[in-house]
Design a protein around this motif. Structure first.
Motif, PDB file in Angstrom:
ATOM      1  N   TRP A  78       0.768  -1.423   0.275  1.00  0.00           N
ATOM      2  CA  TRP A  78      -0.305  -0.157   0.212  1.00  0.00           C
ATOM      3  C   TRP A  78       0.954   1.323  -0.072  1.00  0.00           C
ATOM      4  O   TRP A  78       0.155   2.326  -0.666  1.00  0.00           O
ATOM      5  CB  TRP A  78      -0.865   0.120   0.949  1.00  0.00           C
ATOM      6  CG  TRP A  78      -2.625  -0.944   1.294  1.00  0.00           C
ATOM      7  CD1 TRP A  78      -3.431   0.233   0.295  1.00  0.00           C
ATOM      8  CD2 TRP A  78      -2.304  -2.341   1.528  1.00  0.00           C
ATOM      9  NE1 TRP A  78      -4.185  -0.717   0.566  1.00  0.00           N
ATOM     10  CE2 TRP A  78      -3.879  -2.358   1.066  1.00  0.00           C
ATOM     11  CE3 TRP A  78      -1.307  -3.223   1.809  1.00  0.00           C
ATOM     12  CZ2 TRP A  78      -4.299  -4.002   0.991  1.00  0.00           C
ATOM     13  CZ3 TRP A  78      -2.136  -4.480   1.584  1.00  0.00           C
ATOM     14  CH2 TRP A  78      -3.230  -4.633   1.311  1.00  0.00           C
ATOM     15  N   PHE A  95       0.471   5.152   2.811  1.00  0.00           N
ATOM     16  CA  PHE A  95      -0.587   4.669   3.591  1.00  0.00           C
ATOM     17  C   PHE A  95      -1.167   5.362   5.130  1.00  0.00           C
ATOM     18  O   PHE A  95      -0.447   4.889   5.970  1.00  0.00           O
ATOM     19  CB  PHE A  95      -1.073   3.466   3.348  1.00  0.00           C
ATOM     20  CG  PHE A  95      -2.235   2.574   3.572  1.00  0.00           C
ATOM     21  CD1 PHE A  95      -3.849   3.018   2.332  1.00  0.00           C
ATOM     22  CD2 PHE A  95      -2.524   1.757   4.570  1.00  0.00           C
ATOM     23  CE1 PHE A  95      -4.770   2.053   2.578  1.00  0.00           C
ATOM     24  CE2 PHE A  95      -3.366   1.165   5.025  1.00  0.00           C
ATOM     25  CZ  PHE A  95      -5.155   1.522   3.758  1.00  0.00           C
ATOM     26  N   GLY A  99      -4.695   4.346   6.372  1.00  0.00           N
ATOM     27  CA  GLY A  99      -5.215   3.567   6.753  1.00  0.00           C
ATOM     28  C   GLY A  99      -5.231   2.593   7.932  1.00  0.00           C
ATOM     29  O   GLY A  99      -4.162   2.374   8.282  1.00  0.00           O
ATOM     30  N   ASP A 100      -6.405   1.584   7.882  1.00  0.00           N
ATOM     31  CA  ASP A 100      -5.884   0.953   9.221  1.00  0.00           C
ATOM     32  C   ASP A 100      -5.648   0.163   8.341  1.00  0.00           C
ATOM     33  O   ASP A 100      -5.334  -1.084   7.303  1.00  0.00           O
ATOM     34  CB  ASP A 100      -7.735  -0.089   9.528  1.00  0.00           C
ATOM     35  CG  ASP A 100      -7.593  -0.381  11.042  1.00  0.00           C
ATOM     36  OD1 ASP A 100      -6.983  -1.198  10.853  1.00  0.00           O
ATOM     37  OD2 ASP A 100      -8.338  -0.365  11.637  1.00  0.00           O
ATOM     38  N   ILE A 159      -7.028  -3.972   6.629  1.00  0.00           N
ATOM     39  CA  ILE A 159      -7.251  -3.800   5.352  1.00  0.00           C
ATOM     40  C   ILE A 159      -6.611  -5.583   5.051  1.00  0.00           C
ATOM     41  O   ILE A 159      -6.397  -5.327   4.114  1.00  0.00           O
ATOM     42  CB  ILE A 159      -7.210  -2.812   4.627  1.00  0.00           C
ATOM     43  CG1 ILE A 159      -7.564  -2.725   3.446  1.00  0.00           C
ATOM     44  CG2 ILE A 159      -5.446  -2.007   4.789  1.00  0.00           C
ATOM     45  CD1 ILE A 159      -7.315  -1.236   2.310  1.00  0.00           C
TER      46      ILE A 159
END
Length: 228
Positions: free
Chosen positions: A185, A189, A191-192, A195
């Motif tokens: 990613w 990145f 995000g969590d 994922i």
């Protein structure tokens, strides 16, 4: 390996006779080669040269090879680092590998062995240079962005493709969620990290890996692909 045009190799060593010997041999094999006599020069040159492979000495004045390795892995998106050193104790090997080195060659060494190790790193980290590459039941074609499993083309999204490629190329190695996030990613990145679990589930469904024998979960550690 003379058919691999455009492969960039950087040599980092403060002993001129070693860099001259290696540079001559690698140029003769068709590699685009640059040399650096110290750590700081190597870091600056690498940012400009963007090498596929770095042959890196450990014991150098000023910035040593451990620190160079750490900085190169931090600042280059994909680079294979082969430590080349006279230090052959187990703790030195472990330190090199945990610092981010991909391989470790002890002096004195044979040029043929080093060449073979360069080839192994290129096949693992830069499969597009070779077209199709096989790993057990998998065939990766990075130019077509296509993965075959048991001779069947998998229908993969771009992210699924990159994740499965990374897992397969690093088969047998436990990969943490954070490492997978960084490599697939990207470092930025936001995000969590869960994922990763979601996409692992997608891949298992497409591989019919209901019992998790192919993509294994190691609780608290990460994931590992085991090839039959």
């Amino acid at each position: 390996m003379k058919n691999l045009k455009g492969v960039r190799v950087m040599l980092v060593d403060d002993e001129p006779h070693i860099t001259q010997f290696l540079e001559f041999g690698l140029l003769n094999e068709g590699f685009d080669t640059r040399t650096a006599p110290d750590g700081m020069t190597a870091v600056n040159l690498a940012l400009e040269f963007q090498p596929h492979v770095v042959i890196l000495d450990v014991m150098m004045p000023g910035m040593d090879g451990w620190e160079v390795c750490r900085l190169l892995k931090k600042n280059l998106s994909n680079v294979a680092i082969i430590m080349l050193t006279a230090k052959d104790e187990v703790e030195d090997r472990v330190k090199g590998l945990t610092t981010g080195a991909d391989d470790y060659v002890v002096k004195p060494f044979s040029f043929e062995e080093l060449l073979a190790r360069i080839g192994a790193r290129l096949r693992n980290q830069f499969p597009a240079l070779y077209g199709e590459v096989s790993f057990g039941p998998f065939r990766l074609d990075d130019r077509r962005k296509e993965i075959r499993y048991r001779d069947e083309v998998l229908e993969l999204s771009p992210t699924e493709y990159e994740l499965l490629k990374y897992l397969v190329i690093n088969h047998g190695i436990v990969l943490s969620k954070s490492t997978i996030l960084d490599q697939v990613w990207g470092y930025d990145f936001g995000g969590d990290e869960n994922i990763v679990e979601v996409y692992i589930r997608f891949l298992r469904e497409k591989l019919n890996d209901k019992e998790h024998r192919l993509i294994r979960t190691l609780r608290g550690a990460g994931y590992r692909v085991d090839l039959p």
